[in-house]
Design a protein around this motif. Structure first.
Motif, PDB file in Angstrom:
ATOM      1  N   ARG A   1      37.174 -16.194  12.944  1.00 20.99           N
ATOM      2  CA  ARG A   1      38.044 -16.518  11.812  1.00 20.99           C
ATOM      3  C   ARG A   1      39.421 -15.917  12.087  1.00 20.99           C
ATOM      4  O   ARG A   1      39.558 -14.708  12.158  1.00 20.99           O
ATOM      5  CB  ARG A   1      37.470 -15.944  10.519  1.00 20.99           C
ATOM      6  N   LYS A   2      40.411 -16.769  12.254  1.00 20.60           N
ATOM      7  CA  LYS A   2      41.800 -16.334  12.455  1.00 20.60           C
ATOM      8  C   LYS A   2      41.909 -15.247  13.523  1.00 20.60           C
ATOM      9  O   LYS A   2      42.385 -14.147  13.266  1.00 20.60           O
ATOM     10  CB  LYS A   2      42.412 -15.852  11.136  1.00 20.60           C
ATOM     11  N   LYS A   3      41.432 -15.511  14.708  1.00 25.49           N
ATOM     12  CA  LYS A   3      41.483 -14.620  15.871  1.00 25.49           C
ATOM     13  C   LYS A   3      40.594 -13.384  15.752  1.00 25.49           C
ATOM     14  O   LYS A   3      40.609 -12.520  16.607  1.00 25.49           O
ATOM     15  CB  LYS A   3      42.914 -14.187  16.187  1.00 25.49           C
ATOM     16  N   LEU A   4      39.813 -13.271  14.686  1.00 25.00           N
ATOM     17  CA  LEU A   4      38.891 -12.145  14.526  1.00 25.00           C
ATOM     18  C   LEU A   4      37.470 -12.620  14.811  1.00 25.00           C
ATOM     19  O   LEU A   4      37.039 -13.647  14.302  1.00 25.00           O
ATOM     20  CB  LEU A   4      38.965 -11.572  13.107  1.00 25.00           C
ATOM     21  N   ALA A   5      36.759 -11.849  15.625  1.00 24.17           N
ATOM     22  CA  ALA A   5      35.387 -12.205  15.989  1.00 24.17           C
ATOM     23  C   ALA A   5      34.416 -11.161  15.445  1.00 24.17           C
ATOM     24  O   ALA A   5      34.565  -9.968  15.709  1.00 24.17           O
ATOM     25  CB  ALA A   5      35.254 -12.290  17.504  1.00 24.17           C
ATOM     26  N   ASN A   6      33.439 -11.631  14.672  1.00 20.44           N
ATOM     27  CA  ASN A   6      32.333 -10.793  14.214  1.00 20.44           C
ATOM     28  C   ASN A   6      31.073 -11.312  14.886  1.00 20.44           C
ATOM     29  O   ASN A   6      30.886 -12.522  15.007  1.00 20.44           O
ATOM     30  CB  ASN A   6      32.186 -10.848  12.697  1.00 20.44           C
ATOM     31  N   ALA A   7      30.215 -10.403  15.331  1.00 19.95           N
ATOM     32  CA  ALA A   7      29.028 -10.815  16.081  1.00 19.95           C
ATOM     33  C   ALA A   7      27.826  -9.964  15.694  1.00 19.95           C
ATOM     34  O   ALA A   7      27.965  -8.781  15.380  1.00 19.95           O
ATOM     35  CB  ALA A   7      29.292 -10.691  17.575  1.00 19.95           C
ATOM     36  N   VAL A   8      26.636 -10.591  15.730  1.00 19.15           N
ATOM     37  CA  VAL A   8      25.366  -9.893  15.515  1.00 19.15           C
ATOM     38  C   VAL A   8      24.385 -10.398  16.565  1.00 19.15           C
ATOM     39  O   VAL A   8      24.228 -11.606  16.735  1.00 19.15           O
ATOM     40  CB  VAL A   8      24.781 -10.168  14.109  1.00 19.15           C
ATOM     41  N   PHE A   9      23.758  -9.477  17.282  1.00 20.36           N
ATOM     42  CA  PHE A   9      22.715  -9.815  18.255  1.00 20.36           C
ATOM     43  C   PHE A   9      21.482  -9.006  17.912  1.00 20.36           C
ATOM     44  O   PHE A   9      21.567  -7.808  17.643  1.00 20.36           O
ATOM     45  CB  PHE A   9      23.178  -9.512  19.685  1.00 20.36           C
ATOM     46  N   THR A  10      20.318  -9.676  17.910  1.00 21.94           N
ATOM     47  CA  THR A  10      19.064  -8.998  17.588  1.00 21.94           C
ATOM     48  C   THR A  10      17.971  -9.390  18.581  1.00 21.94           C
ATOM     49  O   THR A  10      18.009 -10.461  19.179  1.00 21.94           O
ATOM     50  CB  THR A  10      18.579  -9.360  16.163  1.00 21.94           C
ATOM     51  N   SER A  11      16.999  -8.498  18.722  1.00 25.69           N
ATOM     52  CA  SER A  11      15.812  -8.765  19.529  1.00 25.69           C
ATOM     53  C   SER A  11      14.716  -7.818  19.072  1.00 25.69           C
ATOM     54  O   SER A  11      14.992  -6.673  18.702  1.00 25.69           O
ATOM     55  CB  SER A  11      16.101  -8.534  21.014  1.00 25.69           C
ATOM     56  N   ASN A  12      13.460  -8.300  19.118  1.00 28.83           N
ATOM     57  CA  ASN A  12      12.349  -7.391  18.834  1.00 28.83           C
ATOM     58  C   ASN A  12      11.863  -6.715  20.120  1.00 28.83           C
ATOM     59  O   ASN A  12      10.948  -5.907  20.091  1.00 28.83           O
ATOM     60  CB  ASN A  12      11.200  -8.108  18.120  1.00 28.83           C
ATOM     61  N   LEU A  13      12.477  -7.036  21.244  1.00 26.68           N
ATOM     62  CA  LEU A  13      12.200  -6.443  22.563  1.00 26.68           C
ATOM     63  C   LEU A  13      10.762  -6.620  23.035  1.00 26.68           C
ATOM     64  O   LEU A  13      10.359  -6.001  24.027  1.00 26.68           O
ATOM     65  CB  LEU A  13      12.597  -4.965  22.606  1.00 26.68           C
ATOM     66  N   LYS A  14       9.972  -7.457  22.345  1.00 27.33           N
ATOM     67  CA  LYS A  14       8.593  -7.692  22.774  1.00 27.33           C
ATOM     68  C   LYS A  14       8.614  -8.399  24.128  1.00 27.33           C
ATOM     69  O   LYS A  14       9.307  -9.385  24.312  1.00 27.33           O
ATOM     70  CB  LYS A  14       7.844  -8.540  21.742  1.00 27.33           C
ATOM     71  N   GLY A  15       7.872  -7.884  25.073  1.00 26.90           N
ATOM     72  CA  GLY A  15       7.847  -8.421  26.434  1.00 26.90           C
ATOM     73  C   GLY A  15       8.652  -7.583  27.408  1.00 26.90           C
ATOM     74  O   GLY A  15       8.551  -7.745  28.616  1.00 26.90           O
ATOM     75  N   LEU A  16       9.441  -6.674  26.889  1.00 23.38           N
ATOM     76  CA  LEU A  16      10.247  -5.775  27.718  1.00 23.38           C
ATOM     77  C   LEU A  16       9.647  -4.377  27.627  1.00 23.38           C
ATOM     78  O   LEU A  16       9.396  -3.887  26.534  1.00 23.38           O
ATOM     79  CB  LEU A  16      11.689  -5.763  27.203  1.00 23.38           C
ATOM     80  N   SER A  17       9.372  -3.760  28.766  1.00 26.44           N
ATOM     81  CA  SER A  17       8.836  -2.395  28.759  1.00 26.44           C
ATOM     82  C   SER A  17       9.907  -1.436  29.254  1.00 26.44           C
ATOM     83  O   SER A  17      10.817  -1.825  29.979  1.00 26.44           O
ATOM     84  CB  SER A  17       7.587  -2.292  29.628  1.00 26.44           C
ATOM     85  N   SER A  18       9.776  -0.190  28.826  1.00 25.69           N
ATOM     86  CA  SER A  18      10.726   0.842  29.216  1.00 25.69           C
ATOM     87  C   SER A  18       9.971   2.082  29.669  1.00 25.69           C
ATOM     88  O   SER A  18       9.067   2.545  28.976  1.00 25.69           O
ATOM     89  CB  SER A  18      11.621   1.195  28.020  1.00 25.69           C
ATOM     90  N   SER A  19      10.370   2.627  30.817  1.00 25.56           N
ATOM     91  CA  SER A  19       9.799   3.893  31.282  1.00 25.56           C
ATOM     92  C   SER A  19      10.796   5.034  31.058  1.00 25.56           C
ATOM     93  O   SER A  19      10.728   6.066  31.710  1.00 25.56           O
ATOM     94  CB  SER A  19       9.416   3.790  32.761  1.00 25.56           C
ATOM     95  N   LEU A  20      11.712   4.835  30.114  1.00 23.96           N
ATOM     96  CA  LEU A  20      12.641   5.902  29.739  1.00 23.96           C
ATOM     97  C   LEU A  20      11.867   7.020  29.042  1.00 23.96           C
ATOM     98  O   LEU A  20      10.778   6.781  28.500  1.00 23.96           O
ATOM     99  CB  LEU A  20      13.733   5.354  28.814  1.00 23.96           C
ATOM    100  N   PRO A  21      12.415   8.219  28.992  1.00 21.00           N
ATOM    101  CA  PRO A  21      11.728   9.315  28.289  1.00 21.00           C
ATOM    102  C   PRO A  21      11.596   9.016  26.787  1.00 21.00           C
ATOM    103  O   PRO A  21      12.338   8.196  26.235  1.00 21.00           O
ATOM    104  CB  PRO A  21      12.649  10.512  28.513  1.00 21.00           C
ATOM    105  N   LEU A  22      10.642   9.698  26.150  1.00 17.92           N
ATOM    106  CA  LEU A  22      10.499   9.610  24.698  1.00 17.92           C
ATOM    107  C   LEU A  22      11.829   9.919  24.034  1.00 17.92           C
ATOM    108  O   LEU A  22      12.563  10.755  24.531  1.00 17.92           O
ATOM    109  CB  LEU A  22       9.432  10.600  24.208  1.00 17.92           C
ATOM    110  N   PRO A  23      12.205   9.293  22.983  1.00 13.39           N
ATOM    111  CA  PRO A  23      11.502   8.282  22.205  1.00 13.39           C
ATOM    112  C   PRO A  23      11.886   6.848  22.593  1.00 13.39           C
ATOM    113  O   PRO A  23      11.668   5.922  21.825  1.00 13.39           O
ATOM    114  CB  PRO A  23      11.966   8.585  20.780  1.00 13.39           C
ATOM    115  N   PHE A  24      12.455   6.659  23.789  1.00 10.85           N
ATOM    116  CA  PHE A  24      12.950   5.337  24.191  1.00 10.85           C
ATOM    117  C   PHE A  24      11.993   4.574  25.100  1.00 10.85           C
ATOM    118  O   PHE A  24      12.315   3.490  25.552  1.00 10.85           O
ATOM    119  CB  PHE A  24      14.324   5.463  24.857  1.00 10.85           C
ATOM    120  N   ASN A  25      10.807   5.132  25.362  1.00  8.57           N
ATOM    121  CA  ASN A  25       9.830   4.390  26.161  1.00  8.57           C
ATOM    122  C   ASN A  25       9.079   3.429  25.247  1.00  8.57           C
ATOM    123  O   ASN A  25       8.957   3.666  24.048  1.00  8.57           O
ATOM    124  CB  ASN A  25       8.880   5.337  26.890  1.00  8.57           C
TER     125      ASN A  25
END
Length: 186
Positions: free
Chosen positions: A100-124
């Protein structure tokens, strides 16, 4: 003078801007007039997986809706950070951008199902586990925006950014661990 036309993408590459992932293998049509833009359906490769993009103009506001599947390899290529090497698999995502008039608003979402993480707790997380990820950008003026990030009930962040020397830089921010919304310091 009346302007109207269309552009047909046939296996093109589209650069979204500095620091942004590339849309690859873009196919479909973009239609335009002097006051509107329409994308009935564009397909592309984005973040390592397929994506579908649609857009329309209503009362001078361009609304873009997209969805697709991101892969761990695609994320690592687009954003070369060592933490992303700890991800495996792929996950569906949804996004919307309002221009809108050179201004950009954005929203991105995901439930991350199917992606695994081996990061330390609490991000695994396990591949079959759902954790809601939400990234939002709101701009009220050209030189300033607010970026919010939520990762389940684990982490919330809010950053106020201002343009300095041609780049957006964080002016202030807040982080909250353990659930709830982050707030900016006074």
């Amino acid at each position: 003078i009346t302007v109207a036309g269309s552009y047909l993408f046939q296996n093109n590459m589209v650069m979204l801007g500095e620091g942004m992932p590339v849309l690859d293998q873009v196919n479909g049509a973009l239609q335009f007039t002097g006051s509107t833009v329409a994308i009935p359906n564009i397909s592309a490769q984005f973040l390592g997986g397929p994506a579908a993009i649609k857009a329309s103009t209503q009362q001078g506001v361009i609304q873009i809706n997209a969805n697709g599947k991101a892969t761990a390899a695609g994320l690592g290529k687009a954003f070369p950070h060592p933490m992303l090497q700890r991800l495996q698999g792929s996950a569906n995502w949804n996004g919307s951008i309002t221009l809108r008039k050179k201004l950009a608003n954005a929203v991105f979402t995901s439930n991350l199902k199917g992606l695994s993480s081996s990061l330390p707790l609490p991000f695994n997380k396990a591949e079959g586990e759902s954790v809601m990820l939400r990234l939002e950008r709101k701009a009220s003026v050209l030189e300033q925006d607010m970026v919010s990030f939520n990762y389940g009930n684990v982490l919330a962040a809010q950053l106020e950014r201002q343009q300095q020397d041609g780049q957006m830089k964080v002016a202030r921010g807040g982080i909250r661990l353990g659930g709830g919304e982050a707030s900016l310091p006074a």
